[in-house]
Design an enzyme around this catalytic site. Structure first.
Site, PDB file in Angstrom:
ATOM      1  CD  GLU A  94      -2.706   1.527   0.175  1.00 51.03           C
ATOM      2  OE1 GLU A  94      -3.332   0.590  -0.329  1.00 51.03           O
ATOM      3  OE2 GLU A  94      -2.782   2.698  -0.263  1.00 51.03           O
ATOM      4  CB  THR A 125      -6.001  -0.365  -3.891  1.00 55.27           C
ATOM      5  OG1 THR A 125      -5.540   0.534  -2.899  1.00 55.27           O
ATOM      6  CG2 THR A 125      -5.347  -1.717  -3.684  1.00 55.27           C
ATOM      7  CG  HIS A 152      -4.772   3.908   3.045  1.00 59.91           C
ATOM      8  ND1 HIS A 152      -5.389   5.137   3.129  1.00 59.91           N
ATOM      9  CD2 HIS A 152      -5.259   3.321   1.918  1.00 59.91           C
ATOM     10  CE1 HIS A 152      -6.216   5.284   2.110  1.00 59.91           C
ATOM     11  NE2 HIS A 152      -6.156   4.199   1.354  1.00 59.91           N
ATOM     12  CG  HIS A 166      -1.999   3.931  -5.182  1.00 60.05           C
ATOM     13  ND1 HIS A 166      -1.841   4.698  -4.048  1.00 60.05           N
ATOM     14  CD2 HIS A 166      -2.905   2.974  -4.862  1.00 60.05           C
ATOM     15  CE1 HIS A 166      -2.637   4.251  -3.103  1.00 60.05           C
ATOM     16  NE2 HIS A 166      -3.289   3.192  -3.547  1.00 60.05           N
TER      17      HIS A 166
END
Ligand code: GP9
Ligand code: MN
Length: 412
Positions: free
Chosen positions: A38, A80, A195, A255
């Site tokens: 993540e 995601t 995150h 990402h």
């Protein structure tokens, strides 16, 4: 209708090469374990904060793996879910919205479905609500056999960080499911702790925060480290369980975690002023392909992206997938990629970076004459358009894959 499909097929036949690499079949009958990291970007790799490595485990792992240092995420608004879509299908995400939501009922020809015919069982592990990003519906369309969502995990106050179950407990609780799964399997673990907004209590933070005007960037480093430690623990557990030797482990960043809103602080961390060119280079995420027992480890600097993973994995598995439509190419094949396209029409190739209407030299970051980027500009838009047509028109309905007689969502 079928005629649009012909146009797409013609374009792909002409423009996307599918050479075989030296690694063809290296993963034959082995388990595939994907780890989606993540928000992990490449700029943290082999970097320190106050003298401490940010990702000590990944840094070590890279020494013993193939590491792609110019690998780009290609996600858009679907975050995601876009990364998952690109990796499984070798298609581009949509210009607006997440294809996981807007086109979950389409026919696809994703990796889990293709390898089912080779005897593979497939599963996703992610300790969030199953309907987040519409995953429960989309995973069926992609051909997944099983989705270990939040309800398969014991989630409580003690093991929750930020968005949900912390990555260490997530891997720890997953291993029993992995052990009991039919072999060979194709699996994907989606981590969560790193995150936005990168919250972490002091007792779990093992490196310092950065010191800048961006709280987001400051907090990013300890949570990246947390995920690094969770992955380390997972590797140990894979070894203990005996699964490690028979598996190939592929780790990638899904990402960016730090948007260009934080460029001032990012510039402070990197020690330079962030230009549009740097903004593109910051879209690099780590890609680590770890093959236990393989000695041919190296850093690969070719320009590559998430779109290349499907053909790479199928080739490693030794699966002939001649009759398919993919926009990526095998990362281990000799021929360099023509370009890596971003959703807004920006692109990178070996020579140049094109963004905000300006052409840059990829190696130096200097502005160069637009002539160098001009020929690819239209081609990138054309390619994105063909991928969109496939999705908007649900064109795979009309496609004859030939090699997969029972490819109609067999898990339904
Ligand atoms: C949620 C997780 C994070 O399940 O995948 O989603 P994101 O916000 O990164 O798309
Ligand atoms: Mn994400």
């Amino acid at each position: 209708d079928g005629s649009k499909l012909n146009d797409v097929e013609e374009y792909v036949d002409k423009n996307v090469d599918q050479p075989k690499s030296d690694l063809w079949g290296i993963a034959k009958d082995k388990n595939i374990i994907y780890i989606s990291l993540e928000s992990v970007q490449s700029f943290v790799i082999n970097k320190k904060i106050n003298g401490e490595e940010i990702t000590p485990f990944l840094n070590d792992l890279i020494e013993d793996s193939y590491y792609f240092k110019n690998f780009y995420h290609q996600t858009n608004l679907g975050k995601t879910s876009d990364s998952e879509f690109i990796v499984e299908n070798s298609l581009y995400p949509l210009p607006n919205g997440s294809v996981f939501f807007t086109h979950a009922q389409n026919d696809y020809h994703a990796v889990p479905e293709i390898i089912k015919d080779e005897g593979y069982y497939s599963a996703v592990f992610h300790a969030n609500n199953k309907s987040f990003w519409n995953r429960d519906v989309m995973y069926e369309s992609l051909g997944y056999d099983q989705f270990y969502s939040e309800r398969f995990y014991n989630v409580n106050k003690e093991n929750t960080i930020g968005w949900g179950l912390n990555d260490k407990s997530f891997f720890d609780q997953s291993i029993k499911y992995l052990e009991s799964m039919p072999k060979p399997f194709y699996s994907k673990f989606i981590t969560l702790t790193n995150h936005h907004p990168f919250e972490l209590d002091e007792k779990n933070a093992n490196i310092d925060q950065f010191d800048s005007n961006s709280r987001t960037l400051n907090q990013y480093f300890p949570t990246v480290r947390y995920t690094d430690e969770a992955v380390k623990q997972f590797f140990e557990q894979l070894k203990e369980s005996g699964l490690y030797e028979d598996s190939i482990i592929i780790l990638y960043g899904d990402h960016y975690g730090i948007s260009d809103y934080h460029n001032k602080a990012m510039g402070q961390f990197l020690g330079k002023k962030i230009t549009p060119y740097d903004n593109i280079q910051l879209q690099r995420v780590p890609l680590i392909v770890h093959i236990p027992g393989n000695e041919d480890d190296r850093v690969i600097d070719k320009v590559s992206g998430q779109i290349d993973l499907k053909p790479t994995v199928l080739n490693m598995l030794g699966i002939e997938n001649k009759n398919d439509i993919t926009f990526g190419t095998d990362l281990f094949a000799k021929k360099p990629n023509d370009f890596i396209a971003f959703r807004n029409g920006d692109f990178v190739n070996e020579e140049n970076v094109f963004t905000e209407g300006t052409c840059y030299d990829r190696k130096t970051g200097e502005e160069v004459d637009m002539k160098a980027c001009e020929p690819l500009k239209d081609k990138v838009l054309e390619e994105l358009g063909y991928s969109d047509e496939l999705i908007y028109g649900d064109l795979f309905r009309f496609f004859d894959f030939g090699n997969t007689p029972n490819n109609q969502n067999k898990n339904k």
